[in-house]
Design an enzyme around this catalytic site. Structure first.
Site, PDB file in Angstrom:
ATOM      1  N   GLY A 152       0.810  -1.797   0.172  1.00 55.30           N
ATOM      2  CA  GLY A 152       0.456   0.379  -0.307  1.00 55.30           C
ATOM      3  C   GLY A 152       0.506   0.937  -0.141  1.00 55.30           C
ATOM      4  O   GLY A 152       0.296   2.118  -0.172  1.00 55.30           O
ATOM      5  N   ASN A 195      -3.948   2.481  -4.123  1.00 50.34           N
ATOM      6  CA  ASN A 195      -5.612   3.341  -4.066  1.00 50.34           C
ATOM      7  C   ASN A 195      -6.120   1.795  -3.825  1.00 50.34           C
ATOM      8  O   ASN A 195      -6.198   1.256  -5.112  1.00 50.34           O
ATOM      9  CB  ASN A 195      -5.779   4.048  -4.561  1.00 50.34           C
ATOM     10  CG  ASN A 195      -7.248   5.166  -3.357  1.00 50.34           C
ATOM     11  OD1 ASN A 195      -8.143   3.999  -3.144  1.00 50.34           O
ATOM     12  ND2 ASN A 195      -7.162   5.973  -3.320  1.00 50.34           N
ATOM     13  N   HIS A 216      -4.743  16.667   0.423  1.00 52.99           N
ATOM     14  CA  HIS A 216      -4.652  15.414   1.680  1.00 52.99           C
ATOM     15  C   HIS A 216      -4.451  16.010   2.425  1.00 52.99           C
ATOM     16  O   HIS A 216      -3.437  17.012   2.408  1.00 52.99           O
ATOM     17  CB  HIS A 216      -3.166  14.390   1.142  1.00 52.99           C
ATOM     18  CG  HIS A 216      -4.431  12.890  -0.156  1.00 52.99           C
ATOM     19  ND1 HIS A 216      -3.837  13.604  -1.422  1.00 52.99           N
ATOM     20  CD2 HIS A 216      -4.586  11.693   0.428  1.00 52.99           C
ATOM     21  CE1 HIS A 216      -4.293  12.200  -2.099  1.00 52.99           C
ATOM     22  NE2 HIS A 216      -4.417  11.047  -1.228  1.00 52.99           N
ATOM     23  N   LYS A 229       0.914  14.213   5.379  1.00 54.60           N
ATOM     24  CA  LYS A 229       1.211  13.546   4.046  1.00 54.60           C
ATOM     25  C   LYS A 229       2.798  13.319   4.072  1.00 54.60           C
ATOM     26  O   LYS A 229       3.248  14.888   3.614  1.00 54.60           O
ATOM     27  CB  LYS A 229      -0.084  13.005   2.946  1.00 54.60           C
ATOM     28  CG  LYS A 229       0.934  12.427   1.879  1.00 54.60           C
ATOM     29  CD  LYS A 229      -1.008  12.077   0.783  1.00 54.60           C
ATOM     30  CE  LYS A 229      -0.244  11.386  -0.337  1.00 54.60           C
ATOM     31  NZ  LYS A 229       0.530  10.169   0.404  1.00 54.60           N
ATOM     32  N   THR A 240      -2.060   7.663  -5.842  1.00 58.93           N
ATOM     33  CA  THR A 240      -3.486   7.676  -6.769  1.00 58.93           C
ATOM     34  C   THR A 240      -3.649   9.070  -7.972  1.00 58.93           C
ATOM     35  O   THR A 240      -3.735   8.889  -9.207  1.00 58.93           O
ATOM     36  CB  THR A 240      -4.534   7.806  -6.281  1.00 58.93           C
ATOM     37  OG1 THR A 240      -4.447   6.985  -5.065  1.00 58.93           O
ATOM     38  CG2 THR A 240      -5.796   8.273  -6.350  1.00 58.93           C
TER      39      THR A 240
END
Ligand code: NAD
Length: 244
Positions: free
Chosen positions: A75, A101, A132, A136, A143
């Site tokens: 991920g 994603n 975001h 982050k 994505t």
């Protein structure tokens, strides 16, 4: 019972994965790994590793999974070309799902983005905007990169040649081939993505907004359940959802 190890367990996604896994019968989290813990010592206990740690950790996680013949769900985002090359080397030994994603909604957005780009054709200017939370670390989001790659693929262009990351100063007129990518950071936004198709006289915008990390966590857990039955190879969430 499918036995899972989560790496990056103390993080935002790690915590969401642990909470969501508890609600899935037939799935057990056998170890929670974060910085300082040894995955090598515990990997033998599991069928599949789900990695939401950090981009620099994933190369070693993938190597350990391949050495121990364990399936891997990746991920993490923000990998360098070298990271990507090294991680992909393992696909001949183990099954890997690697997705920027894991939400069903975003994977639907991927599908819609391809369709819209094909239908609208080359006259439409293409721009991707993402927002975001303030913590982050990488930009643009994985994505947003995937969305831009889909757009470039439909136009038969190489993204690294046409990507335009933000604009500042006297940048001149927009060229028809460029694909704008813009990252906004602030607050606690889980993940918003918009793809804009703009022509003179009209504009189409496709937007997805995530309001809970559970959507990514449940997608990654679904991918893990699917992956343990697959042959070695590199898969994405479109494979898991049967969208191909
Ligand atoms: P976070 O910073 O909250 O958590 C990351 C955790 O990983 C931290 O607890 C950190 O201590 C741990 N970690 C760092 N290096 C490690 C190592 N070497 N070994 C073990 N643990 C280590 O971050 P987050 O918001 O949970 O996101 C994690 C990653 O997942 C990021 O790359 C993010 O972009 C990505 N992400 C992907 C999706 C998706 O659907 N693919 C969705 C959300 C986030």
């Amino acid at each position: 019972m499918i036995k899972v190890i989560i790496t990056g367990a103390k993080g935002r996604m790690g915590q969401a994965l642990i909470a969501c896994a508890e609600k899935i019968p037939g799935l057990e989290v056998v170890a929670e790994i974060d910085k300082g813990d040894s995955l090598a010592a515990l990997i033998g206990k599991c069928d599949v590793v789900i990695d939401f740690s950090a981009r620099e950790a994933t190369v070693e996680v993938a190597r350990l999974c391949a050495e121990n013949k364990k399936a891997l769900v990746i991920g993490t985002t923000g990998h360098t070309d070298t990271d990507t090359f090294e991680i992909k080397q393992n696909q001949t030994k183990i099954p890997i799902v690697w997705a920027s994603n894991f939400s069903t909604g975003v994977n639907t957005l991927f599908w819609l983005t391809r369709k819209a780009a094909e239908i609208l054709g080359p006259d439409f200017d293409l721009e991707v905007i993402e927002m975001h939370h303030r913590l982050k670390k990488d930009a643009p989001s994985g994505t947003a990169k995937s969305l831009a790659e889909i757009l470039a693929d439909v136009r038969k262009l190489h993204l690294n040649e046409v990507a335009r990351h933000g604009r500042a100063g006297i940048v001149g007129e927009r060229t028809p081939s460029e694909i704008g990518i813009h990252s906004i950071r602030g607050g606690d936004v889980v993940g918003d993505h918009t793809v804009i198709f703009a022509n003179t006289g009209e504009r189409v915008e496709l937007t997805h907004k995530a309001s809970s990390r559970d959507t990514f966590a449940n997608g990654a857990l679904r991918a893990a359940q699917w992956l343990v039955k697959q042959k070695p190879g590199l898969y994405d969430m479109q494979d898991v959802l049967g969208l191909k």
